[in-house]
Structures are given as structure tokens and as C-alpha cells.
Design a protein around this motif. Structure first.
Motif, PDB file in Angstrom:
ATOM      1  N   UNK A  58      38.111  59.521   5.414  1.00 40.57           N
ATOM      2  CA  UNK A  58      36.768  60.065   5.564  1.00 40.57           C
ATOM      3  C   UNK A  58      36.830  61.284   6.476  1.00 40.57           C
ATOM      4  N   UNK A  59      36.446  62.432   5.924  1.00 37.23           N
ATOM      5  CA  UNK A  59      36.284  63.651   6.716  1.00 37.23           C
ATOM      6  C   UNK A  59      34.839  63.627   7.178  1.00 37.23           C
ATOM      7  N   UNK A  60      34.644  63.618   8.489  1.00 46.40           N
ATOM      8  CA  UNK A  60      33.351  63.320   9.086  1.00 46.40           C
ATOM      9  C   UNK A  60      32.830  64.496   9.892  1.00 46.40           C
ATOM     10  N   UNK A  61      31.538  64.805   9.720  1.00 46.16           N
ATOM     11  CA  UNK A  61      30.907  65.850  10.523  1.00 46.16           C
ATOM     12  C   UNK A  61      29.423  65.559  10.639  1.00 46.16           C
ATOM     13  N   UNK A  62      28.732  66.311  11.503  1.00 49.22           N
ATOM     14  CA  UNK A  62      27.286  66.175  11.621  1.00 49.22           C
ATOM     15  C   UNK A  62      26.796  66.137  13.049  1.00 49.22           C
ATOM     16  N   UNK A  63      25.601  65.552  13.185  1.00 50.48           N
ATOM     17  CA  UNK A  63      24.925  65.462  14.475  1.00 50.48           C
ATOM     18  C   UNK A  63      24.335  64.063  14.651  1.00 50.48           C
ATOM     19  N   UNK A  64      23.952  63.661  15.787  1.00 49.10           N
ATOM     20  CA  UNK A  64      24.488  64.142  17.026  1.00 49.10           C
ATOM     21  C   UNK A  64      25.853  63.523  17.214  1.00 49.10           C
ATOM     22  N   UNK A  65      26.794  64.339  17.630  1.00 47.43           N
ATOM     23  CA  UNK A  65      28.189  63.909  17.722  1.00 47.43           C
ATOM     24  C   UNK A  65      28.348  62.672  18.595  1.00 47.43           C
ATOM     25  N   UNK A  66      27.604  62.596  19.689  1.00 47.96           N
ATOM     26  CA  UNK A  66      27.793  61.488  20.639  1.00 47.96           C
ATOM     27  C   UNK A  66      26.981  60.251  20.277  1.00 47.96           C
ATOM     28  N   UNK A  67      26.199  60.313  19.204  1.00 48.61           N
ATOM     29  CA  UNK A  67      25.407  59.150  18.799  1.00 48.61           C
ATOM     30  C   UNK A  67      25.844  58.723  17.391  1.00 48.61           C
ATOM     31  N   UNK A  68      25.229  59.293  16.384  1.00 49.52           N
ATOM     32  CA  UNK A  68      25.463  58.828  15.010  1.00 49.52           C
ATOM     33  C   UNK A  68      26.849  59.156  14.475  1.00 49.52           C
ATOM     34  N   UNK A  69      27.373  60.335  14.786  1.00 50.86           N
ATOM     35  CA  UNK A  69      28.710  60.673  14.292  1.00 50.86           C
ATOM     36  C   UNK A  69      29.739  59.774  14.984  1.00 50.86           C
ATOM     37  N   UNK A  70      29.629  59.621  16.291  1.00 52.08           N
ATOM     38  CA  UNK A  70      30.545  58.762  17.046  1.00 52.08           C
ATOM     39  C   UNK A  70      30.479  57.327  16.548  1.00 52.08           C
ATOM     40  N   UNK A  71      29.285  56.764  16.447  1.00 48.94           N
ATOM     41  CA  UNK A  71      29.176  55.363  16.058  1.00 48.94           C
ATOM     42  C   UNK A  71      29.645  55.143  14.618  1.00 48.94           C
ATOM     43  N   UNK A  72      29.393  56.116  13.743  1.00 41.47           N
ATOM     44  CA  UNK A  72      29.898  56.016  12.378  1.00 41.47           C
ATOM     45  C   UNK A  72      31.415  56.070  12.369  1.00 41.47           C
ATOM     46  N   UNK A  73      31.990  56.976  13.149  1.00 37.10           N
ATOM     47  CA  UNK A  73      33.456  57.068  13.234  1.00 37.10           C
ATOM     48  C   UNK A  73      34.055  55.754  13.727  1.00 37.10           C
ATOM     49  N   UNK A  74      33.474  55.187  14.771  1.00 36.37           N
ATOM     50  CA  UNK A  74      33.999  53.935  15.305  1.00 36.37           C
ATOM     51  C   UNK A  74      33.870  52.799  14.290  1.00 36.37           C
ATOM     52  N   UNK A  75      32.737  52.741  13.592  1.00 38.81           N
ATOM     53  CA  UNK A  75      32.557  51.720  12.562  1.00 38.81           C
ATOM     54  C   UNK A  75      33.569  51.857  11.434  1.00 38.81           C
ATOM     55  N   UNK A  76      33.825  53.089  11.014  1.00 34.13           N
ATOM     56  CA  UNK A  76      34.816  53.333   9.959  1.00 34.13           C
ATOM     57  C   UNK A  76      36.222  52.963  10.430  1.00 34.13           C
ATOM     58  N   UNK A  77      36.566  53.349  11.651  1.00 37.72           N
ATOM     59  CA  UNK A  77      37.883  53.014  12.195  1.00 37.72           C
ATOM     60  C   UNK A  77      38.062  51.500  12.285  1.00 37.72           C
ATOM     61  N   UNK A  78      37.038  50.807  12.761  1.00 36.36           N
ATOM     62  CA  UNK A  78      37.104  49.345  12.862  1.00 36.36           C
ATOM     63  C   UNK A  78      37.306  48.705  11.492  1.00 36.36           C
ATOM     64  N   UNK A  79      36.777  49.337  10.440  1.00 38.33           N
ATOM     65  CA  UNK A  79      36.902  48.810   9.079  1.00 38.33           C
ATOM     66  C   UNK A  79      38.205  49.251   8.404  1.00 38.33           C
ATOM     67  N   UNK A  80      39.045  50.005   9.111  1.00 43.88           N
ATOM     68  CA  UNK A  80      40.352  50.372   8.585  1.00 43.88           C
ATOM     69  C   UNK A  80      40.426  51.702   7.853  1.00 43.88           C
ATOM     70  N   UNK A  81      39.394  52.526   7.948  1.00 42.38           N
ATOM     71  CA  UNK A  81      39.418  53.839   7.315  1.00 42.38           C
ATOM     72  C   UNK A  81      40.106  54.849   8.226  1.00 42.38           C
ATOM     73  N   UNK A  82      40.727  55.860   7.629  1.00 48.86           N
ATOM     74  CA  UNK A  82      41.273  56.989   8.375  1.00 48.86           C
ATOM     75  C   UNK A  82      40.123  57.972   8.581  1.00 48.86           C
ATOM     76  N   UNK A  83      39.824  58.292   9.825  1.00 49.57           N
ATOM     77  CA  UNK A  83      38.698  59.167  10.157  1.00 49.57           C
ATOM     78  C   UNK A  83      39.231  60.507  10.637  1.00 49.57           C
ATOM     79  N   UNK A  84      38.755  61.573   9.994  1.00 48.90           N
ATOM     80  CA  UNK A  84      39.136  62.947  10.321  1.00 48.90           C
ATOM     81  C   UNK A  84      37.882  63.664  10.821  1.00 48.90           C
TER      82      UNK A  84
END
Length: 191
Positions: free
Chosen positions: A99-125
Motif C-alpha cells: 500500500x502506497x499511502x498518502x493524505x491528511x492529517x498525517x499524524x491522525x488518519x494517515x498514521x492510524x491507517x498505516x499502523x492498522x495496515x502494518x498490524x494486518x501484515x501489509x507493506x506500507x510505503x
């Protein structure tokens, strides 16, 4: 791990009309996300957009929508898009693990989405030039936290060239020409 188009998905988080005016560098974020979305379309990489509570924050900015090819739009109420059951189910069914990830706000929704994806085993870019917050220091902290959790910081050019992989076809020429002309000067349509 190298990005490959057959395994990738571009996820653009909450670039919404009610939020963008207060985002530091918001205009550039939209430009970079739109360009990355155009490259994704050329290479048959799915593009997904999320909108956090659009009744209050509005829909995705028209300039972004006008420049994207085919995309899927998701309304969400969790800050972490992956916490939305339909989203996580469809992502799993897609078979796309990068998953190539971008958007706003980086410290809220982008961060929490990245962490959720990582926890589920996805590669986050983490698409560095297209992740922003109201304050740059918060965006920087979010990026550091995702890197510490196992994400990878990338630039749009890095992603484009990894997806392209070679220079001897028309898709490379189309993307490369847009780089030479400078994507921030004017958006380019690939479709």
C-alpha cells in the motif's frame, strides 16, 4: 521489498475540502497525490480514496477528483481506514499487499491507517511529499513513528520508477515525459 504494480494499491486518505485549507502545504499534497494517481492509472494500480465523515468535512477536493482516472471512494468513521470492516475485507480480497499511502492529517488518519495496515501484515510505503498535517512537526513525527513500526518512506518518483521497472515501452515514455515537464507546474492527464 521492491514495489510492483501487480501487488500495489495507492491509498489517498482524506484530502477533503473542509480540511485542506488548514493543512500546511496542502496544495502540494494534492498535486503529488493526483500525479501519483495518474501514474497508478497508467500502470493499472488501483486507486482508493477515503473520506472521513464527509457530512462534516466535505468530499475529496475537486481538483484531485478531476485529475484521477478510475478510483474507489470509501466513507469512513474510524481514523484508521483499515478498521472499517468493508474496507479491510475488500483490501484482503484484492490480493494487493503493498500500500502506497498518502493524505491528511498525517499524524491522525494517515498514521492510524498505516499502523492498522502494518498490524494486518501489509507493506506500507509512506509517500513523503504527499503526507501532511496542520503543523509540519506533527507530520514529521507521524512519519518517524510509521518508519519505526516497519513502514518505508518513499518519494513519488521512487514509486513511479519501481512500478515502471523498465524504459522500453510507451508507459515509461508517458510517465517520464511528465517528470521532465515538472508535475508541480501543471497537472498532466494520462487517460
Amino acid at each position: 521489498m521492491r514495489l510492483v504494480p501487480e501487488q500495489s494499491l495507492l491509498l489517498i486518505v482524506d484530502l477533503q475540502v473542509g480540511l485542506l485549507p488548514v493543512i500546511e502545504g496542502g496544495d502540494q499534497v494534492v498535486t503529488e497525490a493526483a500525479w501519483m494517481g495518474q501514474v497508478a492509472s497508467v500502470l493499472d494500480v488501483p486507486v482508493w480514496l477515503t473520506e472521513q465523515y464527509p457530512q462534516g468535512l466535505g468530499t475529496s477536493v475537486p481538483r484531485l477528483l478531476d485529475q484521477l482516472g478510475p478510483h474507489r471512494r470509501w466513507e469512513k468513521h474510524h481514523f484508521d481506514a483499515h478498521a472499517e470492516p468493508a474496507f479491510s475485507r475488500e483490501l484482503a480480497e484484492s490480493g494487493r499487499r503493498q500500500v502506497v499511502l498518502c493524505g491528511t492529517e498525517a499524524h491522525v488518519c494517515v498514521l492510524q491507517t498505516a499502523l492498522g495496515l502494518l498490524e494486518a501484515g501489509y507493506a506500507v510505503h509512506w509517500l513523503a511529499e504527499a503526507c501532511a498535517s496542520r503543523r509540519a512537526d506533527e507530520a514529521q513525527l507521524a512519519r518517524q513513528r510509521v518508519m519505526q513500526a516497519g513502514g518505508v518512506a518513499v518519494s513519488a518518483d521512487m514509486v513511479a520508477y519501481e512500478w515502471l521497472h523498465r524504459c522500453d515501452d510507451e508507459r515509461f515514455r508517458r510517465v517520464h515525459r511528465s517528470l521532465l515537464r515538472g508535475r508541480s507546474a501543471r497537472p498532466l492527464r494520462f487517460f
